[in-house]
Enzyme design. Structure first.
Site, PDB file in Angstrom:
ATOM      1  N   HIS A 197      33.776 -33.320  14.601  1.00 54.78           N
ATOM      2  CA  HIS A 197      32.773 -33.335  14.223  1.00 54.78           C
ATOM      3  C   HIS A 197      32.813 -32.711  12.630  1.00 54.78           C
ATOM      4  O   HIS A 197      33.438 -31.812  12.675  1.00 54.78           O
ATOM      5  CB  HIS A 197      31.753 -33.229  14.406  1.00 54.78           C
ATOM      6  CG  HIS A 197      31.914 -33.941  15.607  1.00 54.78           C
ATOM      7  ND1 HIS A 197      30.565 -34.683  15.133  1.00 54.78           N
ATOM      8  CD2 HIS A 197      31.653 -33.573  17.159  1.00 54.78           C
ATOM      9  CE1 HIS A 197      29.913 -35.280  16.543  1.00 54.78           C
ATOM     10  NE2 HIS A 197      30.807 -34.720  17.909  1.00 54.78           N
ATOM     11  N   ASP A 237      25.669 -36.338  10.857  1.00 53.49           N
ATOM     12  CA  ASP A 237      25.753 -35.366  11.831  1.00 53.49           C
ATOM     13  C   ASP A 237      25.550 -34.303  11.635  1.00 53.49           C
ATOM     14  O   ASP A 237      26.375 -33.693  10.548  1.00 53.49           O
ATOM     15  CB  ASP A 237      27.206 -36.642  12.227  1.00 53.49           C
ATOM     16  CG  ASP A 237      27.995 -35.589  13.498  1.00 53.49           C
ATOM     17  OD1 ASP A 237      27.345 -33.934  13.579  1.00 53.49           O
ATOM     18  OD2 ASP A 237      29.286 -35.604  13.332  1.00 53.49           O
TER      19      ASP A 237
END
EC number: 3.1.-.-
Lengths: 552, 552
Positions: free
Chosen positions: A364, A190
């Site tokens: 995130h 990610d």
């Protein structure tokens, strides 16, 4: 034989994640997401990945593995699965959300929907796929460790490293470290927040801010957040219970997620009687009420937006109410949510956003978390995923800092085939791939031509020219030209313009049909050109011109 | 008699500033700005204030006073001045920019354009208007102290308190303090940044960051900023001179501002030979070059955007170049500028934005600066201006903290008449006011109906149905129905849909014309309804349907 890793979506963009792993006759897919259309995709409802490549290799597909239940990871499944007919694997909550989504559009064979547990490997022909728990802004999120004949590849899925997760389900850093000790071929990571230094803040911190904000509120509290943020909702419920406020969940998508999450045991009511129906909202004193709702992005049809504009049937916002917007605007939505905030202030409500306190944290990983995962897994190669080019490049800078040179970091585009050998990585040609537009019931029937037409129509409207010609020779103009327009100018006020336009078209028709041998194509072109020029000169606009010619 | 202050624009919004001061037979106007259209104003080029109220009182207007040369303060003048025919006052640079703007659209009598100096009062019948210097993101900006028969009203214009301005032209805090000692009736104050705590950072700080970033760059440097930010451009020139880089200014609006600013002495070249023509950009080593350009908002046609997509005729971006985006995205532009950044990274350039260092600072006052101005001027009443509702409310909170209760703070909307007496302020009825849309050459000819049509056309396109009927009785269908569509679906792939649609329309026509006495309106309505329903059932889209019926 080499291993191919092909992102068919989710790279060079944020949205519509879909990763393909291929080795010989074995293919596995990770995720099947949607993306919401950019502004210039006029009239488009959703964008999904082009999976022609997979359709042609359908028989090879061993399974579709889902990382978590966000739209950009599961929203494409109702469109994609009927073409792939493969088993779908995911954790309990994820599969609950997948099942609900599939039901909206025809369903899917129940025996192909398979709940897995982290740590329990699934054999998929040449691959062995093992989920590992990660922390993210939705419960039950996982990444996958994929054992291939050439070594292990790890995909983190969306994650942050939250050491104090709300549900106590820690990220399985131990498993990653163990794999790192065994040797990892590549890490797909990610990269959404790769531009941000430091570490993200734990979701738990938001609970404190909410409690603070809620306890200062005197009137009704309305909190808007992403429907799927079950942790956030859990924390709001707990604050409400302590403050003896009843809670009402408003907004279709949030009601659906809350129902699924409760049913599967991912959301717990601190007080079993605290939830109330929307219909009883007005029976309760505002100071005893918390409304949890959708619309944190200012979406025109979402509940908060309707409340702010006074068009929600059951819930109204009053002076003295407190509205907490527990989210961050997705790029492109800043103006919409700004408008909602202005409406709320206009009513006299107090609005608390992320700028005024920690009512939202990202799901995130920032730079230091990304570094941790790289150090633990010690991969030979790095592949940033889930990011726009800027995020991929920021990820590459992190990789460089940690000793990976550019050759060991693959910057992919949609369709890039990353070819991996035990000690080599290269980017080969791109496979057939791209975006498919969903518009109403149509999947892929709206392409660039239709969109270009919509663009022109949206800017200056349409002008239809109608004229009838005689059949015999010589040809004469028997009716018209008449002019109908929409979206061009307010015609009643533009009589002079219309009369002028008719004259221009009539002259253009006469010139053509008085020729000995005239042609339809030339006539149409001549009408188009003369009228277009006339309207440009008079208005500096370029409406779409549609000549309708009949002959009798 | 009371004093009226009426914002015809710039309140409850950011953009198209226009303030009216009216006392008996005297009117003065401050600023005449434009606003750029929101996304849903399809095809609209500009939005300007509705000045019907002023047109009806044209003979009372003593002058139009301009605070500074930004578009949201002067961009409406070419449209508004021809209707008002009043003298326009402003400082030298401001009037230089006004003159250039007016030339684009027909000009204005030279004797009505009047340059004033701060501190030099202008008599305007019952008013005496005195400009005072402020610091802002453009040189030569002023506010106005307006002496009215009921006391002094001060309007700050756009400002920040920059104690170290680039041009050494300090904000005239002394004058404000002196007025404060004499007694001030009301303060109209910039509220753009009223949500932000502390003070803004001086423009001078940006110079240091630019020098830093420039000296680390190896290839070409491209810096994008607002065309009118002359101070920023000055600082970039100085950094370039120190680093011995030549400078090329690219982009129409920046070239124009640089020309005006140099001509009037507001921009100084540290090295007289440092500027080069765009045509010689490729003759100079990238390491010796700085390009100053427009496009800091990702505007599709601006120079930086074209460079990023490789479609600029003279300047290309290469791997190793450094792009500095010295601006902050205006809300709504985040996605556009994000796209440009991604393109630049894709090419291999390094991109430096505000998130990575102080390459931009705001030109508007934060909370502590607003407090300073209130303390210095000690007004009886406060009127936040130049802000959306959220900013006005944040300003009110500041006022409350400083001892003003809500009654002493007017929250206005466009057209609100604020009535002032020597010791009383109230908001009276709103005057005729609103927004006028400019589309091409048309001013005000596009209204809600046209926009609604454009909206529908943009989403699902247009379907034209053509049919011809016989004149005699009984009526018969002699030709058609035919179907033409644009922006609806790709018709070649939708033959079945078109054939079905024709059948539906034919049936609908037959049913109507077989009636003993049929009517055109009913026939049209019936075609519209049946086709609309058919297309919705088949596609879930609602194109605009235009029946074209002829009779022979």
């Amino acid at each position: 034989m080499k291993l191919s890793i092909i992102p068919l979506g989710g790279t060079g963009e944020i949205g519509k994640n879909l990763l393909v792993f291929e080795y010989g006759d074995s293919i596995i897919v990770i995720d099947g997401g949607v993306k919401f259309p950019d502004d210039e995709l006029l009239g488009i409802d959703l964008v999904i990945p082009d999976i022609t490549y997979l359709e042609k290799r359908k028989h090879k597909i061993q399974g579709i593995f889902i990382t978590h239940g966000h739209e950009d990871h599961i929203g494409g499944l109702p469109f994609l699965l009927p073409k792939l007919e493969a088993p779908v694997y995911g954790t309990k909550l994820t599969m609950g959300l997948v099942r609900a989504k599939l039901r909206e559009r025809g369903g899917y064979p129940e025996n192909l929907l398979r709940v897995i547990d982290p740590g329990e490997p699934v054999k998929a022909k040449d691959f062995q796929v093992e989920a590992f728990r990660v922390t993210h802004s939705i419960p039950d999120a996982v990444g996958y460790g994929i054992l291939t004949p050439l070594g292990r590849v790890i995909y983190t899925g969306d994650f942050k490293v939250d050491y104090t997760p709300i549900d106590g389900q820690e990220m399985d850093l131990g498993r990653l470290a163990a794999w790192g000790q065994e040797g990892v071929l590549a890490l797909l990571c990610d990269s959404t927040n790769a531009e941000r230094s430091g570490s993200t803040i734990s979701e738990k911190v938001v609970g404190k801010t909410l409690m603070d904000a809620f306890s200062r509120a005197e009137g009704k509290i309305i909190m808007a957040t992403f429907a799927s943020n079950v942790h956030r909702i859990q924390q709001a419920l707990e604050a409400a219970a302590l403050l003896k406020r009843k809670v009402c969940v408003v907004g279709r998508s949030m009601e659906a997620v809350v129902a699924t999450a409760r049913e599967l045991g991912y959301l717990h009511l601190p007080d079993p009687d605290m939830l109330i129906e929307t219909s009883s909202v007005n029976d309760i004193s505002p100071s005893r009420l918390l409304i949890l709702t959708t619309g944190s992005q200012g979406e025109p049809l979402a509940a908060l937006t309707r409340m702010a504009t006074g068009s929600h049937r059951q819930v109204n916002v009053s002076a003295g109410d407190t509205v907490v917007i527990s989210a961050t605007p997705v790029p492109g939505n800043e103006k919409l949510i700004g408008r909602t905030i202005n409406h709320l202030f206009q009513i006299g409500a107090d609005v608390i956003t992320k700028d005024m306190g920690l009512v939202h944290v990202s799901g995130h990983a920032n730079q230091e978390e990304i570094k941790l995962i790289i150090r633990l897994t010690r991969p030979k190669f790095l592949i940033p995923h889930h990011g726009e080019v800027r995020h991929q490049m920021a990820f590459r800078k992190i990789g460089n800092l940690m000793g990976y040179d550019d050759k060991k970091i693959a910057i992919t585009q949609i369709g890039t085939r990353v070819l991996l050998d035990t000690d080599k990585m290269e980017c080969a040609e791109r496979v057939e791939s791209g975006s498919v537009f969903v518009d109403g019931l149509g999947i892929g029937d709206v392409g660039q031509i239709v969109l270009r037409d919509r663009q022109q129509l949206s800017q200056d409207g349409v002008v239809v020219v109608v004229a009838a010609l005689s059949k015999g020779s010589p040809t004469t103009l028997v009716s018209g030209p008449d002019i109908i327009s929409r979206g061009f100018t307010f015609m009643k006020e533009a009589e002079e313009l219309v009369e002028g336009a008719k004259k221009v078209v009539a002259a253009s028709i006469e010139t053509q049909i008085n020729k000995e041998r005239w042609e339809w194509g030339v006539l149409r072109g001549s009408i188009h050109e003369s009228l277009s020029q006339y309207l440009w000169d008079k208005t500096r606009r370029r409406p779409m011109i549609l000549p309708v010619l009949l002959q009798f």
